[in-house]
Design a protein around this motif. Structure first.
Motif, PDB file in Angstrom:
ATOM      1  N   ALA A 124       0.864  -1.177   0.000  1.00 22.91           N
ATOM      2  CA  ALA A 124       0.000   0.000   0.000  1.00 22.91           C
ATOM      3  C   ALA A 124       0.902   1.229   0.000  1.00 22.91           C
ATOM      4  O   ALA A 124       1.097   1.869   1.039  1.00 22.91           O
ATOM      5  CB  ALA A 124      -0.924   0.007   1.220  1.00 22.91           C
ATOM      6  N   PRO A 125       1.533   1.526  -1.160  1.00 24.93           N
ATOM      7  CA  PRO A 125       2.444   2.670  -1.209  1.00 24.93           C
ATOM      8  C   PRO A 125       1.708   3.972  -0.905  1.00 24.93           C
ATOM      9  O   PRO A 125       0.524   4.093  -1.236  1.00 24.93           O
ATOM     10  CB  PRO A 125       2.951   2.648  -2.661  1.00 24.93           C
ATOM     11  CG  PRO A 125       1.923   1.853  -3.434  1.00 24.93           C
ATOM     12  CD  PRO A 125       1.361   0.867  -2.457  1.00 24.93           C
ATOM     13  N   PRO A 126       2.359   4.911  -0.204  1.00 28.40           N
ATOM     14  CA  PRO A 126       3.789   4.963   0.129  1.00 28.40           C
ATOM     15  C   PRO A 126       4.148   4.323   1.480  1.00 28.40           C
ATOM     16  O   PRO A 126       5.269   4.502   1.956  1.00 28.40           O
ATOM     17  CB  PRO A 126       4.059   6.465   0.177  1.00 28.40           C
ATOM     18  CG  PRO A 126       2.778   7.040   0.718  1.00 28.40           C
ATOM     19  CD  PRO A 126       1.675   6.184   0.131  1.00 28.40           C
ATOM     20  N   TYR A 127       3.235   3.592   2.097  1.00 28.87           N
ATOM     21  CA  TYR A 127       3.489   3.033   3.429  1.00 28.87           C
ATOM     22  C   TYR A 127       4.204   1.683   3.376  1.00 28.87           C
ATOM     23  O   TYR A 127       5.159   1.442   4.118  1.00 28.87           O
ATOM     24  CB  TYR A 127       2.174   2.906   4.199  1.00 28.87           C
ATOM     25  CG  TYR A 127       1.536   4.236   4.493  1.00 28.87           C
ATOM     26  CD1 TYR A 127       1.843   4.945   5.644  1.00 28.87           C
ATOM     27  CD2 TYR A 127       0.635   4.806   3.592  1.00 28.87           C
ATOM     28  CE1 TYR A 127       1.277   6.185   5.911  1.00 28.87           C
ATOM     29  CE2 TYR A 127       0.058   6.043   3.834  1.00 28.87           C
ATOM     30  CZ  TYR A 127       0.379   6.725   4.996  1.00 28.87           C
ATOM     31  OH  TYR A 127      -0.172   7.945   5.242  1.00 28.87           O
ATOM     32  N   VAL A 128       3.723   0.807   2.516  1.00 30.87           N
ATOM     33  CA  VAL A 128       4.348  -0.509   2.311  1.00 30.87           C
ATOM     34  C   VAL A 128       4.457  -0.707   0.807  1.00 30.87           C
ATOM     35  O   VAL A 128       3.461  -0.582   0.088  1.00 30.87           O
ATOM     36  CB  VAL A 128       3.502  -1.644   2.941  1.00 30.87           C
ATOM     37  CG1 VAL A 128       4.171  -3.001   2.693  1.00 30.87           C
ATOM     38  CG2 VAL A 128       3.305  -1.415   4.432  1.00 30.87           C
ATOM     39  N   ASP A 129       5.668  -1.013   0.342  1.00 30.49           N
ATOM     40  CA  ASP A 129       5.867  -1.080  -1.107  1.00 30.49           C
ATOM     41  C   ASP A 129       6.898  -2.161  -1.439  1.00 30.49           C
ATOM     42  O   ASP A 129       7.687  -2.580  -0.590  1.00 30.49           O
ATOM     43  CB  ASP A 129       6.358   0.281  -1.616  1.00 30.49           C
ATOM     44  CG  ASP A 129       6.159   0.458  -3.115  1.00 30.49           C
ATOM     45  OD1 ASP A 129       5.522  -0.402  -3.754  1.00 30.49           O
ATOM     46  OD2 ASP A 129       6.649   1.473  -3.649  1.00 30.49           O
TER      47      ASP A 129
END
Length: 260
Positions: free
Chosen positions: A41-46
Motif C-alpha cells: 500500500a504505497p507509500p506506506y508498504v511497497d
C-alpha cells in the motif's frame, strides 16, 4: 621453538576471541521478529514490504533485530500471532484477550478522506451523509474511524446496507474505480498512488471535506522486551526529527505524524 609455539597459541587465542565477538555481535534467535503487515500500500508498504514509510519506521525502530515481514490481508493480521505465523503484528487492533500481548506506542498514522467520482454532486458534509451510498472501506474500518462512524457502520447497523469491506488497499481502490456511484474512505496518499498506477487522474474525483480522524495504529508484540525496544527506537526517531524527515521523503502529510 617453545617461543614460536607460544606465539602461535597466543595468535590462535586472539583470532578465536575475535570470532566469538563477531558471532555474539550478531542478533541471536531471540532478536528475530516475524512481523505480520498489510499487503503493498504505497507509500506506506511497497515492493513486497522491502520499502515504504511504515516498513522504514519498523526497521529503524528495531535496529538490533532481524525482521521478516509477512504480508497478509487486513482481516488476517489480527490473528497472525494466535495462529503462530508471526510474533509481532503491524496496524494492531486490540485482541479479545489484550493481556496476552504487548502494545507499543502509536507508530503510524493514516490521513483519511471521503472521495467520490467527479460530477456526481454528492453532498457529503458529515459522517451521517455517507449513509445510503455505496461505501468502500477496509476491513474493520468501523473500529478506528471514530464513534459516529462506528455507530452508523458497525455490523448490523443501518448504514451497512451498501457497505463493502476489502482485504487490501489495492482492491479497495480498484473497487472504487469499477463502481462509478461509489464513495471510498481511504488515506489520500494511498489512493493517489494506486489510482495513478491504474491510469486514473485525481482530476476525476471530488474530495469531501468532512472530519474523519487520522487513524493511528500500534504494534502488537508477543514479547515485552521487543515492545520496549521498539518504543525506545521510535522515541529516538521522533526526538532526532527523523520521523518528520521520513514523512517528507514519502510525501505523507505532517498530519500523519504520531510523534508527541
Amino acid at each position: 621453538m617453545q617461543n614460536k609455539s607460544l606465539k602461535k597459541l597466543l595468535l590462535l587465542a586472539i583470532l578465536f576471541g575475535y570470532a566469538s565477538f563477531a558471532v555474539s555481535a550478531k542478533p541471536s534467535n531471540s532478536m528475530g521478529l516475524k512481523v505480520a503487515i498489510e499487503k503493498d500500500a504505497p507509500p506506506y508498504v511497497d515492493n513486497r514490504a522491502k520499502r515504504g514509510l511504515e516498513v522504514d519506521v519498523i526497521l529503524k525502530s528495531l535496529p538490533g533485530y532481524s525482521i521478516t515481514f509477512i504480508q497478509l490481508g487486513w482481516g488476517k493480521i489480527p490473528d497472525a500471532m494466535d495462529r503462530g505465523i508471526a510474533n509481532a503484528e503491524a496496524n494492531s487492533i486490540k485482541h479479545d484477550d489484550p493481556d496476552k500481548y504487548y502494545y507499543s506506542s502509536y507508530y503510524i498514522g493514516f490521513v483519511n478522506y471521503a472521495i467520490s467520482h467527479k460530477g456526481k454532486g454528492y453532498k457529503i458534509d458529515s459522517v451521517d451523509d455517507l449513509v445510503g451510498h455505496d461505501l468502500i472501506v477496509w476491513k474493520n474500518a468501523h473500529l478506528v474511524l471514530g464513534p459516529e462512524f462506528k455507530r452508523l457502520f458497525s455490523p448490523d447497523a443501518s448504514g451497512r446496507k451498501n457497505y463493502v469491506e476489502t482485504q487490501n488497499s489495492k482492491d479497495q481502490v480498484l473497487e472504487f474505480w469499477n463502481n462509478p456511484d461509489s464513495i471510498i474512505i481511504i488515506d489520500k496518499s494511498i489512493f493517489m498512488n494506486f489510482s495513478i498506477i491504474e491510469g486514473h487522474s485525481m482530476n476525476k474525483v471530488d474530495i469531501h471535506k468532512i472530519f474523519l480522524p487520522v487513524t493511528k495504529f500500534k504494534m502488537a508484540f508477543k514479547g515485552e522486551k521487543a515492545r520496549d525496544d521498539f518504543n525506545k527506537g521510535l522515541a529516538l526517531l521522533c526526538s532526532k526529527g527523523e520521523y518528520a524527515n521520513m514523512l517528507k521523503e514519502y510525501g505523507v502529510p505532517k498530519k500523519a505524524n504520531v510523534c508527541p
